[in-house]
Scaffold this motif. Structure first.
Motif, mmCIF file in Angstrom:
data_model
loop_
_atom_site.group_PDB
_atom_site.id
_atom_site.type_symbol
_atom_site.label_atom_id
_atom_site.label_comp_id
_atom_site.label_asym_id
_atom_site.label_seq_id
_atom_site.Cartn_x
_atom_site.Cartn_y
_atom_site.Cartn_z
ATOM 1 N N THR A 138 0.841 -1.199 0.000
ATOM 2 C CA THR A 138 0.000 0.000 0.000
ATOM 3 C C THR A 138 0.875 1.248 0.000
ATOM 4 O O THR A 138 1.806 1.353 0.811
ATOM 5 C CB THR A 138 -0.918 0.034 1.233
ATOM 6 O OG1 THR A 138 -1.727 -1.147 1.247
ATOM 7 C CG2 THR A 138 -1.818 1.266 1.206
ATOM 8 N N ALA A 139 0.562 2.196 -0.894
ATOM 9 C CA ALA A 139 1.296 3.461 -0.955
ATOM 10 C C ALA A 139 0.604 4.480 -0.053
ATOM 11 O O ALA A 139 -0.514 4.914 -0.367
ATOM 12 C CB ALA A 139 1.347 3.965 -2.393
ATOM 13 N N PRO A 140 1.201 4.877 1.058
ATOM 14 C CA PRO A 140 0.507 5.750 2.011
ATOM 15 C C PRO A 140 0.170 7.129 1.443
ATOM 16 O O PRO A 140 -0.774 7.774 1.906
ATOM 17 C CB PRO A 140 1.484 5.856 3.187
ATOM 18 C CG PRO A 140 2.823 5.507 2.606
ATOM 19 C CD PRO A 140 2.551 4.509 1.535
ATOM 20 N N LEU A 141 0.922 7.592 0.452
ATOM 21 C CA LEU A 141 0.650 8.899 -0.149
ATOM 22 C C LEU A 141 -0.167 8.775 -1.431
ATOM 23 O O LEU A 141 -0.421 9.777 -2.109
ATOM 24 C CB LEU A 141 1.960 9.637 -0.440
ATOM 25 C CG LEU A 141 2.889 9.847 0.768
ATOM 26 C CD1 LEU A 141 4.140 10.607 0.352
ATOM 27 C CD2 LEU A 141 2.176 10.580 1.891
ATOM 28 N N GLY A 142 -0.564 7.548 -1.764
ATOM 29 C CA GLY A 142 -1.353 7.308 -2.972
ATOM 30 C C GLY A 142 -0.509 6.744 -4.095
ATOM 31 O O GLY A 142 0.662 7.098 -4.241
ATOM 32 N N GLU A 143 -1.084 5.866 -4.890
ATOM 33 C CA GLU A 143 -0.362 5.214 -5.986
ATOM 34 C C GLU A 143 0.117 6.216 -7.030
ATOM 35 O O GLU A 143 1.147 6.012 -7.667
ATOM 36 C CB GLU A 143 -1.262 4.167 -6.660
ATOM 37 C CG GLU A 143 -1.642 2.995 -5.767
ATOM 38 C CD GLU A 143 -0.462 2.080 -5.474
ATOM 39 O OE1 GLU A 143 0.516 2.097 -6.259
ATOM 40 O OE2 GLU A 143 -0.520 1.355 -4.465
ATOM 41 N N ALA A 144 -0.630 7.299 -7.240
ATOM 42 C CA ALA A 144 -0.298 8.264 -8.291
ATOM 43 C C ALA A 144 0.535 9.442 -7.785
ATOM 44 O O ALA A 144 0.808 10.379 -8.542
ATOM 45 C CB ALA A 144 -1.578 8.785 -8.949
ATOM 46 N N PHE A 145 0.964 9.408 -6.536
ATOM 47 C CA PHE A 145 1.715 10.525 -5.963
ATOM 48 C C PHE A 145 3.011 10.749 -6.743
ATOM 49 O O PHE A 145 3.766 9.814 -6.997
ATOM 50 C CB PHE A 145 2.029 10.235 -4.499
ATOM 51 C CG PHE A 145 2.792 11.329 -3.796
ATOM 52 C CD1 PHE A 145 2.144 12.483 -3.378
ATOM 53 C CD2 PHE A 145 4.149 11.199 -3.552
ATOM 54 C CE1 PHE A 145 2.828 13.487 -2.723
ATOM 55 C CE2 PHE A 145 4.849 12.201 -2.889
ATOM 56 C CZ PHE A 145 4.189 13.348 -2.480
ATOM 57 N N ASN A 146 3.266 12.008 -7.157
ATOM 58 C CA ASN A 146 4.498 12.335 -7.866
ATOM 59 C C ASN A 146 4.932 13.756 -7.526
ATOM 60 O O ASN A 146 4.213 14.486 -6.826
ATOM 61 C CB ASN A 146 4.331 12.151 -9.377
ATOM 62 C CG ASN A 146 3.277 13.065 -9.972
ATOM 63 O OD1 ASN A 146 3.462 14.277 -10.050
ATOM 64 N ND2 ASN A 146 2.142 12.486 -10.388
ATOM 65 N N VAL A 147 6.096 14.168 -8.015
ATOM 66 C CA VAL A 147 6.636 15.478 -7.625
ATOM 67 C C VAL A 147 5.786 16.636 -8.130
ATOM 68 O O VAL A 147 5.817 17.733 -7.560
ATOM 69 C CB VAL A 147 8.090 15.665 -8.104
ATOM 70 C CG1 VAL A 147 9.018 14.652 -7.459
ATOM 71 C CG2 VAL A 147 8.202 15.612 -9.621
ATOM 72 N N ARG A 148 5.001 16.417 -9.175
ATOM 73 C CA ARG A 148 4.215 17.510 -9.736
ATOM 74 C C ARG A 148 2.881 17.687 -9.002
ATOM 75 O O ARG A 148 2.234 18.721 -9.142
ATOM 76 C CB ARG A 148 3.995 17.305 -11.222
ATOM 77 C CG ARG A 148 5.306 17.074 -11.956
ATOM 78 C CD ARG A 148 5.271 17.537 -13.377
ATOM 79 N NE ARG A 148 5.442 18.985 -13.465
ATOM 80 C CZ ARG A 148 5.192 19.689 -14.568
ATOM 81 N NH1 ARG A 148 4.722 19.078 -15.644
ATOM 82 N NH2 ARG A 148 5.394 20.985 -14.585
ATOM 83 N N THR A 149 2.492 16.685 -8.228
ATOM 84 C CA THR A 149 1.289 16.820 -7.402
ATOM 85 C C THR A 149 1.651 17.049 -5.935
ATOM 86 O O THR A 149 0.779 17.357 -5.128
ATOM 87 C CB THR A 149 0.406 15.561 -7.502
ATOM 88 O OG1 THR A 149 1.159 14.410 -7.083
ATOM 89 C CG2 THR A 149 -0.065 15.342 -8.933
ATOM 90 N N ALA A 150 2.928 16.896 -5.605
ATOM 91 C CA ALA A 150 3.378 17.062 -4.223
ATOM 92 C C ALA A 150 3.439 18.537 -3.852
ATOM 93 O O ALA A 150 3.597 19.404 -4.717
ATOM 94 C CB ALA A 150 4.761 16.444 -4.052
ATOM 95 N N PRO A 151 3.329 18.857 -2.565
ATOM 96 C CA PRO A 151 3.558 20.246 -2.142
ATOM 97 C C PRO A 151 4.984 20.661 -2.465
ATOM 98 O O PRO A 151 5.901 19.833 -2.469
ATOM 99 C CB PRO A 151 3.332 20.193 -0.618
ATOM 100 C CG PRO A 151 2.621 18.908 -0.349
ATOM 101 C CD PRO A 151 3.019 17.961 -1.436
ATOM 102 N N ASN A 152 5.194 21.932 -2.750
ATOM 103 C CA ASN A 152 6.545 22.440 -2.997
ATOM 104 C C ASN A 152 7.200 22.974 -1.735
ATOM 105 O O ASN A 152 8.420 23.109 -1.664
ATOM 106 C CB ASN A 152 6.513 23.558 -4.052
ATOM 107 C CG ASN A 152 6.314 23.010 -5.453
ATOM 108 O OD1 ASN A 152 6.713 21.889 -5.748
ATOM 109 N ND2 ASN A 152 5.701 23.802 -6.317
ATOM 110 N N ASP A 153 6.388 23.278 -0.753
ATOM 111 C CA ASP A 153 6.879 23.876 0.488
ATOM 112 C C ASP A 153 7.459 22.807 1.409
ATOM 113 O O ASP A 153 6.861 21.751 1.624
ATOM 114 C CB ASP A 153 5.730 24.617 1.185
ATOM 115 C CG ASP A 153 6.135 25.167 2.520
ATOM 116 O OD1 ASP A 153 5.729 24.602 3.553
ATOM 117 O OD2 ASP A 153 6.891 26.150 2.538
#
Length: 404
Positions: free
Chosen positions: A266-281
């Protein structure tokens, strides 16, 4: 600042049950060179990385694929272009700051990147060359037309997702002329701003940013500060035209998320989590981890980099801190504190290559850190990439022997 040596780190990591080494490449396991096409990797290092499969990933602003990619170095080291793919010997992890994901078999994806962005990036090296050909003669009129063409070809790195201009070869023509080096840096900064304006004019308003290497952190507008050349330190040598979101801090979370998913399903941040959807801060990234990743799932993290800078602010107000590895190493350190994990930060001295950089050899960390720096190095490696690679190989062999 430095808490342990390589032998102590080896002993700590050999039996770590859930280890994840997150490692930069250039300057760490690859000596820095003026011409990136002359870089090389050792075959023993490639095999060591394979032995550490599941406990090792790369996080680099370079790229996996293309004729300048690290995959070509892996194939050259092995002496067989098919062996890496068939045996899974490529270096897994994130490249281009986090937008190029690769597994050990060389399967590459670009999560979150649009076709329009890919198309514009394909045009950037040609635009870089045209701009350099128009701007460089005024600064270096001694160059013949043929020499100008050679220098431009050496300076423009035609990578797919992070086209770059590298000034190292031009700097080698003027090794002691700091004022001239600074003029070249100003030309580079102006040129790259013109490229950003071109992207905006073609409808790509928020697609890209400029990564300066090495840099002095970010200004109030969030742009990376150029590090001006000084005596015995050329400062910023490269500016990369990169996809927005491609920052190593976000990449670190992507790698942690994938590591946990591989271990638990299981991916805790979601299977589709990537740098372009991640927070920048930075703080938002830390908060996201604390909110979504349980302590028992957080791996034992080791961050390895070489590009960290600190220079006193000439206008007052403390220090200007930057470097392409500073952000992810700081976040990794803070995750250790937050999760009460013995995370380790390892700094490799990359000053022994062909590029002038501050050195670790005198122990002062001048130009790298400062007395008030929140980033602390657990291990410093003044022996550079050679010493790190030897340690890395030994660690992989010992862990393999201890694996049931």
């Amino acid at each position: 600042m430095v808490g342990m040596d390589l032998a102590s780190l080896h002993q700590e990591l050999v039996a770590s049950p859930d280890l994840l080494i997150v490692q930069d490449l250039d300057g760490v396991c690859i000596p820095l060179v003026k011409n990136p096409l002359s870089r090389s990797l050792s075959a023993d290092y490639v095999h060591a990385a394979a032995r550490l499969r599941g406990s090792f990933v790369v996080l680099t602003n370079g790229e996996h694929e293309g004729h300048r990619g690290v995959n070509r170095l892996v194939e050259k080291a092995l002496g067989d272009s098919e062996k890496a793919r068939s045996q899974g010997l490529y270096l897994p992890g994130l490249a281009a700051g986090g937008v190029q994901l690769q597994d050990e078999f060389g399967n590459v994806t670009h999560p979150g990147v649009s076709e329009a962005e890919i198309s514009f990036l394909a045009s950037v090296p040609g635009r870089m060359k045209a701009l350099m050909c128009s701007m460089l003669p005024a600064l270096m009129p001694e160059l013949s037309d043929q020499e100008l063409s050679v220098e431009v070809d050496l300076a423009v790195l035609d990578t797919q997702l992070s086209p770059t201009i590298n000034l190292n070869h031009l700097f080698s023509r003027i090794p002691d002329d700091v004022a001239h080096q600074r003029r070249l840096q100003s030309m580079l900064e102006s040129l790259m701003q013109q490229l950003m304006a071109m992207a905006v004019s073609e409808g790509l308003h928020d697609s890209f940013f400029l990564h300066v290497a090495p840099n002095l952190g970010r200004d109030p507008l969030g742009c990376e500060r150029l590090k001006p050349a000084v005596k015995r330190d050329v400062g910023s040598t490269d500016i990369q035209f990169m996809l927005r979101g491609a920052i190593k801090e976000a990449g670190l979370l992507v790698l942690i998320n994938r590591h946990i998913a591989a271990r638990t399903g299981t991916a805790p941040l979601g299977e589709a989590f990537n740098v372009r959807t991640a927070p920048n801060d930075h703080e938002a990234l830390l908060a996201l981890c604390k909110q979504r990743i349980p302590r028992e799932q957080m791996p034992h993290l080791v961050g390895v980099g070489d590009t960290v800078t600190s220079t006193i602010n000439p206008s007052g107000g403390g220090w200007l801190r930057g470097g392409s590895d500073r952000g992810f190493l700081t976040l990794l350190q803070e995750l250790g504190c937050s999760y009460k994990r013995p995370n380790r930060v390892v700094l490799v001295d990359s000053s022994g290559g062909e590029v002038d950089r501050p050195s670790l050899t005198d122990g002062s960390l001048a130009g790298i850190s400062d007395p008030e720096d929140p980033l602390h190095f657990d291990v410093c490696i003044p022996g550079g990439p050679e010493a790190y690679v030897n340690w890395f190989i030994a660690l992989s062999e010992t862990r393999t022997e201890l694996t049931p």
